[in-house]
Design an enzyme around this catalytic site. Structure first.
Site, PDB file in Angstrom:
ATOM      1  N   TYR A  43       0.857  -1.185   0.000  1.00  0.00           N
ATOM      2  CA  TYR A  43       0.000   0.000   0.000  1.00  0.00           C
ATOM      3  C   TYR A  43       0.894   1.237   0.000  1.00  0.00           C
ATOM      4  CZ  TYR A  43      -4.415   2.429   0.361  1.00  0.00           C
ATOM      5  OH  TYR A  43      -5.496   3.231   0.085  1.00  0.00           O
TER       6      TYR A  43
ATOM      7  N   ARG B 176      -9.014  10.777  -7.880  1.00  0.00           N
ATOM      8  CA  ARG B 176      -7.993  11.466  -7.085  1.00  0.00           C
ATOM      9  C   ARG B 176      -7.205  10.408  -6.334  1.00  0.00           C
ATOM     10  NH1 ARG B 176      -6.399  12.586  -2.336  1.00  0.00           N
ATOM     11  NH2 ARG B 176      -8.107  11.363  -1.454  1.00  0.00           N
TER      12      ARG B 176
ATOM     13  N   LYS C 241      -6.343  -1.438  -0.222  1.00  0.00           N
ATOM     14  CA  LYS C 241      -7.120  -1.055   0.961  1.00  0.00           C
ATOM     15  C   LYS C 241      -7.744  -2.284   1.612  1.00  0.00           C
ATOM     16  CE  LYS C 241      -8.603   2.959   2.824  1.00  0.00           C
ATOM     17  NZ  LYS C 241      -7.901   4.237   2.900  1.00  0.00           N
TER      18      LYS C 241
ATOM     19  N   GLU D 106     -13.640   5.620  -1.789  1.00  0.00           N
ATOM     20  CA  GLU D 106     -12.190   5.773  -1.718  1.00  0.00           C
ATOM     21  C   GLU D 106     -11.668   6.572  -2.908  1.00  0.00           C
ATOM     22  OE1 GLU D 106      -8.366   5.346  -0.131  1.00  0.00           O
ATOM     23  OE2 GLU D 106     -10.290   4.809   0.756  1.00  0.00           O
ATOM     24  N   ASP D 107     -10.899   7.593  -2.631  1.00  0.00           N
ATOM     25  CA  ASP D 107     -10.161   8.369  -3.637  1.00  0.00           C
ATOM     26  C   ASP D 107     -11.024   8.912  -4.771  1.00  0.00           C
ATOM     27  OD1 ASP D 107      -7.881   8.248  -2.198  1.00  0.00           O
ATOM     28  OD2 ASP D 107      -6.775   6.931  -3.540  1.00  0.00           O
TER      29      ASP D 107
ATOM     30  N   ASP E 165     -13.254   7.159   3.822  1.00  0.00           N
ATOM     31  CA  ASP E 165     -12.056   7.169   4.660  1.00  0.00           C
ATOM     32  C   ASP E 165     -11.220   8.411   4.438  1.00  0.00           C
ATOM     33  OD1 ASP E 165     -10.067   5.993   6.461  1.00  0.00           O
ATOM     34  OD2 ASP E 165      -8.857   5.780   4.658  1.00  0.00           O
ATOM     35  N   ASP E 166     -11.174   8.918   3.212  1.00  0.00           N
ATOM     36  CA  ASP E 166     -10.372  10.112   2.933  1.00  0.00           C
ATOM     37  C   ASP E 166     -10.847  11.306   3.759  1.00  0.00           C
ATOM     38  OD1 ASP E 166      -8.891   8.816   0.792  1.00  0.00           O
ATOM     39  OD2 ASP E 166     -10.759   8.936  -0.339  1.00  0.00           O
TER      40      ASP E 166
ATOM     41  N   ASN F 190       1.821  15.932   2.702  1.00  0.00           N
ATOM     42  CA  ASN F 190       2.597  14.917   1.994  1.00  0.00           C
ATOM     43  C   ASN F 190       2.995  15.424   0.613  1.00  0.00           C
ATOM     44  OD1 ASN F 190       2.565  12.607   3.800  1.00  0.00           O
ATOM     45  ND2 ASN F 190       0.369  12.534   3.454  1.00  0.00           N
TER      46      ASN F 190
END
Length: 625
Positions: free
Chosen positions: A136, A199, A217, A308-309, A331-332, A482
């Site tokens: 990951y 994304r 994930k 997700e994303d 989760d993001d 990040n």
């Protein structure tokens, strides 16, 4: 906590040169002729649940075989991956990792999964701190950028806009080929992680090449919390893909010859908020709505559906629309907020080791958030709405300085309603655009940076200002941007300038620092501590929804998992080797809260101890059906 795999997976067996005996069932292995021929995935045929280009080629095996590079890579990887036990696989992947570039290690692990999934998970359980960064983040980012240039795995369901009105049959095809049934003939799937690739991490739009994220994930669900991997489903929603200018590194994805998805741009429109959103998601017959309803129809309402994303412009409105209609979360958005709050609680724990009611402890502190993007706004909302921290103790900046709003709400320097909600009432009387001035006047116990565009903005003067503002109390300073090149301050600088007085955490993994003989081990503030346990808890108790409260109790469970070894090295989150233990603690807290709120469809126990033991018995390990 390192889980010891069953002995059968560890004890040496006679090695096989390149091909392995068939394991039977979906995704089993066929032995190909020749001493080092490629080992291919076989199983019931699929068409609708594959990308259209792959289906047209005749399936995954023929797709990989038709391209010379893919075919050769598959032979090379199969030759490299000869292990039949966990010990052998760990030795092989260690050798690959010694080359210093983990993309090959990622490809090795994906090959190991194809051949021997039980050994694959046995390795992850045996060495989580070493291998999770391989399968990951951070490696999965580059893997997604090059996903189509590696042999395509069989695992994963692809649902394209062309499937509108027919999504249920696509899911049923995948389930028939890849999942088992219960005694009543119902397909068994506990959770789905789905993305549209819009994304991928911070890399932008990678379309169907983003499949590496749902796959990775779900592996973390298994390793960190014990979710049964054979009852999961990674999904990519193919809504098109933007050209190279739609991703951070300007990589040719959509127009690459090995791109598997629809080779067309996304169809978008302006939302009421003025943002660009995917039109198919907001039509009267929403494509996302059809997918979520179809998944629920096939697998039942207790099947968890995790966003997700998705691009942030879509992520927030889609979560708001569907979070109470299905067992779902993002989760993001929610996991990111929860792990940051867990880290803030971890800092409180370092200050007061005997404290266990860390939610109450947060209400005694004050916080300065530098940057008013989605990450910091999510943290602010969780602190305010679930921890009960007064807004007067929550200060946030944007590019115009400390965000403020007039008493009647008509004036201020906020950019949107989300920023306005956390604006200080009244324009500050001090210099509110300069960090040291803000710190001197606000006197925050914690400074959280998530700017993304201002690396090293927490300079020595800022660190010293935090120390002066807090006196004998150790301030917490988090650099969440990040990658490392964008961090507000590095661990080395923060500890050196403060002589070890600050409590530090970062969004990117940082190396340990020794100051005057004391070693500091900065923790990476990573969602992996949150989402596996939240998901496992919700699945296990058959929760009807996932409210924000689950994320607050999850955060407290993470912080209360700190042990003496963590505290000794100033770690605000538990060591990564204990992720599975933390996942169990989080799941226990979630189930306890679900039962208290009347949201649990199944009661797992009357006490914390009973629930924990019940969950422990449900955790999957290799060798378990």
């Amino acid at each position: 906590q390192v889980v010891t795999p069953p002995a059968a997976l560890v004890s040496p067996r006679p090695p096989s040169p390149c091909a392995f005996d068939a394991m039977g069932g979906a995704g089993s292995i066929a032995k190909a002729p020749g001493p080092c021929a490629a080992v291919v995935d076989v199983g019931p045929p699929r068409a609708a649940s594959l990308p259209a280009s792959v289906a047209e080629a005749g399936g995954v095996a023929k797709w990989n075989a038709q391209n010379a590079d893919l075919s050769r890579l598959q032979v090379m990887l199969d030759g490299m991956c000869r292990a039949t036990t966990v010990d052998e696989a760990l030795a092989e992947v260690n050798a690959v990792m010694s080359m210093g570039h983990n993309l090959w290690a990622y490809a090795y692990m994906r090959t190991l999964y194809k051949k021997l999934p039980e050994v694959y998970y046995g390795c992850l359980l045996a060495k989580p701190a070493m291998l999770l960064p391989v399968v990951y983040t951070p490696t999965v980012g580059e893997a997604c950028q090059k996903f189509g240039k590696m042999p395509l795995p069989r695992r994963g369901c692809y649902i394209a806009l062309k499937d509108k009105g027919n999504v249920k049959s696509v899911i049923e095809e995948y389930a028939a080929a890849e999942l088992k049934k219960d005694a009543d003939g119902k397909y068994l799937c506990d959770c789905i992680v789905f993305s549209d690739g819009g994304r991928i991490l911070g890399l932008g739009d990678l379309g169907t090449w983003g499949m590496g994220i749902p796959i990775g994930k779900l592996d973390l669900y298994t390793v960190c919390a014990g979710v049964n991997p054979y009852r999961t489903m990674p999904v990519i929603i193919d809504a098109g893909c933007t050209a190279a200018d739609g991703n951070a590194d300007r990589i040719v994805v959509r127009d690459h010859e090995l791109y598997t998805g629809m080779k067309q741009d996304r169809t978008k429109h302006k939302s009421e908020a003025g943002t660009d959103v995917n039109s198919a998601y907001y039509e009267k017959e929403s494509f996302i709505g059809e997918f979520m309803q179809a998944a629920t129809d096939v697998f039942g309402k207790t099947c968890l559906l995790q966003f997700e994303d998705f691009n942030s412009n879509d992520a927030f409105p889609l979560l708001a629309e569907y979070r109470k209609k299905f067992l779902s979360y993002n989760d993001d958005i929610q996991g990111t907020a929860a792990i940051a709050v867990a880290a803030l609680m971890g800092a409180a724990k370092l200050r007061r080791p005997d404290c266990t009611d860390l939610i109450a402890e947060l209400r005694k502190e004050s916080f300065l958030f530098h940057g008013a993007g989605a990450a910091n706004l999510g943290i602010l909302a969780l602190l305010c709405n679930e921890a009960g921290v007064p807004k007067s103790q929550l200060v946030v900046t944007n590019s115009r300085g400390v965000i403020w709003v007039s008493e009647d709400g008509s004036e201020g320097n906020f950019r949107n309603n989300e920023q306005k909600e956390f604006g200080q009432v009244g324009e500050p009387s001090y210099e509110a655009k300069e960090l040291t001035s803000i710190i001197e006047n606000v006197k925050p116990t914690s400074l959280v940076g998530a700017v993304g565009v201002a690396p090293n903005c927490f300079d020595q003067k800022v660190i010293e200002a935090m120390l002066n503002a807090n006196g004998e109390v150790r301030p917490a300073i988090f650099a969440l941007s990040n990658p490392k090149t964008k961090a507000e301050v590095t661990a080395k600088d923060a500890y050196t300038w403060s002589k070890g007085a600050v409590i530090y955490g970062s969004g990117t993994a940082m190396e340990g620092v020794t100051i005057d003989g004391k070693t500091f081990a900065p923790a990476q503030v990573n969602n992996v501590y949150i989402f596996p346990g939240v998901s496992f808890g919700a699945i296990s108790c058959q929760a009807s929804e996932i409210p924000e409260r689950f994320f607050m109790v999850a955060a407290q469970a993470v912080a209360n998992s700190l042990n003496d070894e963590d505290m000794k090295v100033d770690r605000i989150l538990p060591h990564p080797d204990r992720l599975r233990e933390v996942g169990l603690n989080v799941a226990t807290a979630v189930v306890l809260e679900a039962q208290a709120l009347g949201l649990a469809g199944k009661t797992l126990g009357a006490t914390h101890g009973e629930i924990k033991e019940a969950l422990k018995a449900l955790m999957w390990v290799p060798g378990k059906p």
